[in-house]
Design a protein around this motif. Structure first.
Motif, short mmCIF file in Angstrom:
data_model
loop_
_atom_site.label_atom_id
_atom_site.label_comp_id
_atom_site.label_asym_id
_atom_site.label_seq_id
_atom_site.Cartn_x
_atom_site.Cartn_y
_atom_site.Cartn_z
N THR A 223 0.82 -1.22 0.00
CA THR A 223 0.00 0.00 0.00
C THR A 223 0.86 1.27 0.00
O THR A 223 0.36 2.35 -0.33
CB THR A 223 -0.94 0.01 1.22
OG1 THR A 223 -0.20 -0.19 2.43
CG2 THR A 223 -2.00 -1.08 1.10
N LEU A 283 -13.63 -2.21 1.41
CA LEU A 283 -13.78 -1.15 2.40
C LEU A 283 -12.60 -1.16 3.37
O LEU A 283 -12.04 -0.11 3.72
CB LEU A 283 -15.09 -1.33 3.17
CG LEU A 283 -15.44 -0.24 4.18
CD1 LEU A 283 -15.63 1.09 3.48
CD2 LEU A 283 -16.71 -0.62 4.96
N GLY A 284 -12.17 -2.37 3.78
CA GLY A 284 -10.99 -2.48 4.63
C GLY A 284 -9.73 -2.03 3.91
O GLY A 284 -8.86 -1.37 4.50
N LEU A 286 -9.58 0.14 1.46
CA LEU A 286 -9.65 1.60 1.39
C LEU A 286 -9.24 2.22 2.73
O LEU A 286 -8.56 3.26 2.78
CB LEU A 286 -11.06 2.04 1.01
CG LEU A 286 -11.29 3.54 0.82
CD1 LEU A 286 -10.45 4.07 -0.32
CD2 LEU A 286 -12.77 3.81 0.55
N GLY A 287 -9.63 1.54 3.83
CA GLY A 287 -9.25 2.01 5.15
C GLY A 287 -7.74 2.02 5.36
O GLY A 287 -7.21 2.89 6.06
N GLU A 288 -7.03 1.06 4.74
CA GLU A 288 -5.57 1.05 4.82
C GLU A 288 -4.99 2.33 4.24
O GLU A 288 -4.10 2.95 4.82
CB GLU A 288 -5.01 -0.16 4.07
CG GLU A 288 -5.19 -1.49 4.76
CD GLU A 288 -4.28 -1.63 5.96
OE1 GLU A 288 -3.18 -1.03 5.95
OE2 GLU A 288 -4.66 -2.34 6.91
N TYR A 289 -5.50 2.74 3.10
CA TYR A 289 -4.99 3.95 2.45
C TYR A 289 -5.40 5.20 3.23
O TYR A 289 -4.60 6.13 3.38
CB TYR A 289 -5.49 4.02 1.01
CG TYR A 289 -4.81 3.05 0.08
CD1 TYR A 289 -3.61 3.39 -0.54
CD2 TYR A 289 -5.33 1.79 -0.15
CE1 TYR A 289 -2.97 2.50 -1.39
CE2 TYR A 289 -4.69 0.89 -1.00
CZ TYR A 289 -3.51 1.25 -1.61
OH TYR A 289 -2.89 0.37 -2.44
N VAL A 290 -6.63 5.22 3.72
CA VAL A 290 -7.08 6.36 4.53
C VAL A 290 -6.25 6.47 5.80
O VAL A 290 -5.87 7.56 6.24
CB VAL A 290 -8.58 6.25 4.86
CG1 VAL A 290 -9.00 7.33 5.84
CG2 VAL A 290 -9.41 6.35 3.59
N GLY A 291 -5.93 5.30 6.39
CA GLY A 291 -5.10 5.29 7.59
C GLY A 291 -3.72 5.87 7.34
O GLY A 291 -3.15 6.57 8.18
N ARG A 292 -3.17 5.59 6.16
CA ARG A 292 -1.86 6.14 5.82
C ARG A 292 -1.95 7.66 5.67
O ARG A 292 -1.05 8.40 6.10
CB ARG A 292 -1.35 5.51 4.54
CG ARG A 292 -1.21 4.00 4.59
CD ARG A 292 -0.59 3.45 3.33
NE ARG A 292 0.83 3.76 3.31
CZ ARG A 292 1.76 3.05 3.93
NH1 ARG A 292 1.43 1.96 4.60
NH2 ARG A 292 3.03 3.39 3.87
N TYR A 294 -4.06 9.54 7.24
CA TYR A 294 -4.25 10.01 8.61
C TYR A 294 -2.90 10.18 9.32
O TYR A 294 -2.66 11.19 10.00
CB TYR A 294 -5.13 9.01 9.34
CG TYR A 294 -5.32 9.26 10.82
CD1 TYR A 294 -6.01 10.39 11.28
CD2 TYR A 294 -4.82 8.37 11.76
CE1 TYR A 294 -6.19 10.62 12.63
CE2 TYR A 294 -5.00 8.59 13.12
CZ TYR A 294 -5.68 9.71 13.55
OH TYR A 294 -5.86 9.93 14.88
#
Length: 317
Positions: A223, A283-284, A286-292, A294
């Motif tokens: 990612t 969705l999970g 996508l959450g990995e990328y959003v977490g990065r 963040y």
């Protein structure tokens, strides 16, 4: 005649049992290498007496320099700290477990001194020291990463490599907080060559990486350098939509020709669970990328230094 300076970088976490053997082997291997050198050891918040032993070696040999981080930030952060404080014309990361042989340093320096290469990779010709599962998962990771990413990571090449100051300065321009050093080391490019070796058993201790941590490490690497996994969701969504359209046409034709058919409960549940699983998976992802994102926008420092020994008083990262 002034020799070029080689900075050897070693992050350490709970390596107390092997430190004496590490320095004894490393210093013996450097005796006939035509460079001056410094050994920068980063204590990554060890819970044993690693730091105490490092300080005693720094007092014994002024070429040994020690950074103590305020807590355990992880190997990638510790390696970043070592890179920031390195002042060599070239740097060479090496692990304290001695699975990567210090005896190879002379050959790597020789290749670098020709002026033809900025990077000299040490490639594992054999991984007999690793379990079958670890060999296979490593092979799958390298192949998957190189197919997905725009950059290429040489297979079976770890952190053990020699990098010219040009490459190091380029790596230091990369500011991301969630760091995958194997990818960052390769991102700048530069001319490179490869030296192969057989990897040995660990000299002391056990690996800090279990399979769960290795999985998370691999996921972080992919990612960090590729948006392909998210793009797969787009393609999969188009395929599922097309299949749904075709199925709808079949149902309409069948209804017009044979009458209304009552759909089965089992097939309905299979379709719902299948599509729901795909949606949750992406969705999970996508959450990995959003977490990065963040982590990046908070802009916290990658590491904090508690103390340092052996460095010049005015030397900072």
């Amino acid at each position: 005649m002034n020799h070029p300076l080689l900075s050897i970088l070693t992050p350490m976490y709970n390596e107390s049992g092997g430190i004496d053997h590490f320095f004894r082997t490393l210093e013996r291997s450097l005796e006939n290498v035509p460079v001056d050198y410094e050994i920068i050891c980063v204590d990554d918040g060890s819970a044993d007496d690693t730091l105490l032993r490092l300080r005693s070696h720094a007092e014994r040999n002024p070429r040994i320099k020690v950074l103590a981080l305020t807590r355990n930030f992880g190997k990638e952060a510790a390696m970043t700290a070592a890179l920031d404080f390195a002042r060599g014309d070239a740097v060479l990361p090496i692990d304290a477990d001695l699975q990567d042989p210090p005896e190879l340093i002379g050959q790597m320096v020789e290749k670098w001194l020709t002026g033809e290469y900025e990077v000299v990779y040490a490639k594992r010709a054999s991984r007999k020291a690793d379990s079958l599962m670890k060999r296979k998962t490593a092979q799958w990771f390298y192949r998957l990463f190189n197919k997905m990413s725009e950059i290429h990571i040489p297979e079976n090449v770890g952190d053990f490599r020699l990098m010219d100051r040009k490459a190091v300065d380029a790596i230091k321009l990369l500011p991301e907080k969630d760091r995958f050093m194997k990818g960052l080391f390769c991102w700048p490019g530069f001319r490179h060559t490869v030296i192969e070796f057989d990897r040995q058993e660990r000299a002391q201790g056990e690996s800090k990486f279990n399979y769960w941590r290795l999985w998370n490490f691999a996921l972080s690497g992919i990612t960090s350098f590729s948006t392909f996994p998210i793009r797969v969701g787009t393609y999969l969504g188009l395929i599922v939509s097309f299949c749904a359209f075709v199925f709808a046409v079949v149902v309409i034709i069948k209804t017009l020709t044979t009458g209304v058919d009552v759909p089965g409960y089992a097939s309905t549940m299979v379709v719902i669970l299948f599509l729901g699983g795909i949606q949750l998976f992406f969705l999970g992802l996508l959450g990995e990328y959003v977490g990065r994102i963040y982590k990046e926008v908070k802009n916290r420092p990658i590491y904090l230094v508690a103390a340092k020994w052996g460095f010049d008083d005015d030397q900072t990262a």
